[in-house]
Write a protein that holds these residues in place. Structure first.
Motif, PDB file in Angstrom:
ATOM      1  N   MET A 161       0.824  -1.222   0.000  1.00  0.00           N
ATOM      2  CA  MET A 161       0.000   0.000   0.000  1.00  0.00           C
ATOM      3  C   MET A 161       0.851   1.263   0.000  1.00  0.00           C
ATOM      4  N   GLY A 162       1.924   1.281   0.783  1.00  0.00           N
ATOM      5  CA  GLY A 162       2.784   2.461   0.826  1.00  0.00           C
ATOM      6  C   GLY A 162       3.426   2.746  -0.517  1.00  0.00           C
TER       7      GLY A 162
ATOM      8  N   LEU B  55       3.616   5.925  -5.562  1.00  0.00           N
ATOM      9  CA  LEU B  55       3.527   5.960  -7.014  1.00  0.00           C
ATOM     10  C   LEU B  55       2.448   6.935  -7.477  1.00  0.00           C
ATOM     11  N   ARG B  56       1.300   6.923  -6.818  1.00  0.00           N
ATOM     12  CA  ARG B  56       0.218   7.857  -7.176  1.00  0.00           C
ATOM     13  C   ARG B  56       0.619   9.299  -6.877  1.00  0.00           C
TER      14      ARG B  56
ATOM     15  N   SER C 259       2.452  15.330 -13.016  1.00  0.00           N
ATOM     16  CA  SER C 259       1.411  15.948 -13.845  1.00  0.00           C
ATOM     17  C   SER C 259       1.268  17.436 -13.546  1.00  0.00           C
ATOM     18  N   MET C 260       1.258  17.779 -12.272  1.00  0.00           N
ATOM     19  CA  MET C 260       1.138  19.189 -11.901  1.00  0.00           C
ATOM     20  C   MET C 260       2.352  19.988 -12.361  1.00  0.00           C
TER      21      MET C 260
ATOM     22  N   GLY D  63      11.912  10.842  -5.893  1.00  0.00           N
ATOM     23  CA  GLY D  63      10.917   9.899  -5.388  1.00  0.00           C
ATOM     24  C   GLY D  63      10.854   8.633  -6.219  1.00  0.00           C
ATOM     25  N   LEU D  64      11.000   8.765  -7.529  1.00  0.00           N
ATOM     26  CA  LEU D  64      11.004   7.591  -8.394  1.00  0.00           C
ATOM     27  C   LEU D  64      12.223   6.714  -8.110  1.00  0.00           C
TER      28      LEU D  64
END
Length: 80
Positions: A3-4, A9-10, A17-18, A59-60
């Motif tokens: 879940m983390g 990823l989201r 995108s922003m 982050g990636l």
């Protein structure tokens, strides 16, 4: 993927995108010199986009490392 990792990823997808939208806004906004000789430009959008993209790449990298470590742990525990 736990879940983390999905949440990260989201979050990276939204941030990227922003940031791309902020770059588009910066490029499409009017840039001009006003009557007093000052440049009127949306520098804040470019700065936020740069920070967002840099954070997304970091982050990636963190997410790929996390996935690699967790897959190695799962592989070791299944061999026992």
């Amino acid at each position: 993927m736990n879940m983390g990792q999905r949440v990260l990823l989201r979050t990276l997808g939204v941030t990227t995108s922003m940031s791309v939208l902020l770059i588009l806004y910066y490029n499409l906004s009017p840039n001009y010199v006003n009557d007093e000789g000052f440049l009127v430009e949306e520098f804040w959008a470019l700065g936020l986009a740069t920070l967002g993209l840099s954070g997304s790449f970091l982050g990636l990298f963190f997410l790929v490392s996390w996935l690699w470590v967790s897959s190695r742990k799962a592989h070791k525990s299944s061999n026992r």
